[in-house]
Design a protein around this motif. Structure first.
Motif: not given
Length: 357
Positions: A188-192, A223-230, A252-263, A338-342
């Motif tokens: 699982x990977x989550x994008x918020x 993030x606290x539960x180890x779930x990767x968030x972008x 978002x970084x302070x709250x645990x996001x591992x990466x960021x993206x934009x458009x 941000x990790x690659x999914x299995x």
């Protein structure tokens, strides 16, 4: 910012004409006056859920600008009402308007879990991350009633298949139990999506979305539960939220996001008309400035359909945005990944225990 929108709780303030239809929709002043005199409501502003039963649910994404190979959407149309949403145009394929219809006529794919299971069991299917909400938000208000996203997540877990989620709704925390199980297998990977730190800006841009506070809280809890968030800082709209890039990245970084993206925002198809009508009503004093700056990012137009440039923009303003994003990543995400999914587990679960014999 002062919103003068006449239709409360909605992004679009009109129904634009459907380019595939010979007919157009117009609210005439004489009709409105008749309703006033008769004491009737001209527009009840109600959301309608319409069941549909498609034959397939997983879509191959061919656009090189989108960071996914496959997507699926349990709902067509989105009650969140984000005024800039690129998915609005897809509602025209169903015979509706990209304006108010997109927010008020929600098509519900009741058979989505069964279609997904059939896809994952197919002998031809090879595991590849499928992203929920490639088009419309899988945790929009309809999900509270139909729970199709939760049911589909259970299917992904059953078949040990990787899944991505893109949402701007804290309702995702309802499914924390399943997300934690998926994460045990790296599935699982989550994008918020977080477009502003200002509640006032959020309310007029994205009227029926969850608050910024709750979105940041969702990032932290996941993030606290180890779930990767972008974190998706998208779209960046010059003159509206472009000045917030660094503050957004830090939050978002302070709250645990591992990466960021934009458009960079682009107003393709009917969205140009919808956005222009909206901003002249919601932000009349800023309308011309914002529209001109968007045009400057796209060669003088509100939209650019060229692959590679349409979501990035070009010119001085777009360059400034890119420079701020680059600085934000260097400052707040320097040692994060941000990790690659299995994708290795699915094959042995595709046919259940039969695979063992």
């Amino acid at each position: 910012m002062n919103s003068n929108s006449s239709i409360k709780g909605r992004g679009s303030q009109k129904n634009t004409s459907n380019k595939f239809s010979a007919y157009s929709y117009e609210t005439r002043n004489d009709f409105l006056e008749f309703c006033r005199l008769e004491g009737e409501v001209a527009d009840k502003n109600k959301t309608q859920y319409i069941p549909i039963f498609p034959k397939t649910i997983v879509n191959k994404v061919t656009s090189p600008d989108v960071g996914m190979s496959y997507s699926m959407n349990m709902y067509q149309g989105c009650e969140h009402g984000c005024i800039y949403c690129y998915a609005r145009n897809t509602h025209e394929f169903w015979g509706y308007s990209a304006g108010l219809d997109f927010e008020r006529k929600i098509l519900v794919k009741r058979n989505a879990p069964k279609l997904l299971e059939a896809k994952l069991k197919s002998k031809k299917w090879k595991a590849c991350t499928i992203v929920l909400s490639g088009n419309t938000d899988c945790y929009q208000p309809a999900e509270q009633e139909f729970q199709l996203t939760r049911k589909c997540l259970k299917v992904f877990l059953k078949y040990r298949h990787p899944v991505g989620i893109l949402t701007k709704n804290s309702l995702i925390l309802r499914d924390l139990d399943i997300l934690k199980e998926l994460n045990e297998y790296g599935l699982i990977g989550v994008n918020i999506s977080v477009t502003s730190l200002s509640e006032e800006t959020r309310r007029i841009l994205e009227p029926r979305t969850t608050t910024i506070k709750k979105r940041l809280e969702a990032i932290r809890i996941l993030s606290d539960n180890g779930i990767p968030v972008n974190a998706m800082l998208a779209p960046i709209i010059p003159g509206i939220n472009s000045h917030e890039i660094l503050n957004l990245a830090k939050a978002v970084s302070d709250n645990g996001a591992l990466s960021m993206a934009f458009t960079v925002v682009r107003l393709n198809g009917a969205i140009g008309e919808i956005f222009t009508d909206w901003i002249r009503k919601a932000l009349p004093n800023s309308a011309d400035k914002v529209l001109h700056q968007i045009q400057e990012c796209h060669g003088g137009n509100l939209n650019d359909s060229r692959f590679g440039l349409r979501s990035k923009g070009e010119g001085k303003i777009a360059t400034q945005i890119h420079d701020l994003v680059r600085l934000a990543k260097q400052t707040y995400f320097k040692n994060k990944n941000f990790p690659k999914l299995n994708t290795s587990l699915h094959e042995s679960y595709k046919c259940g225990q039969l695979k063992l014999f």
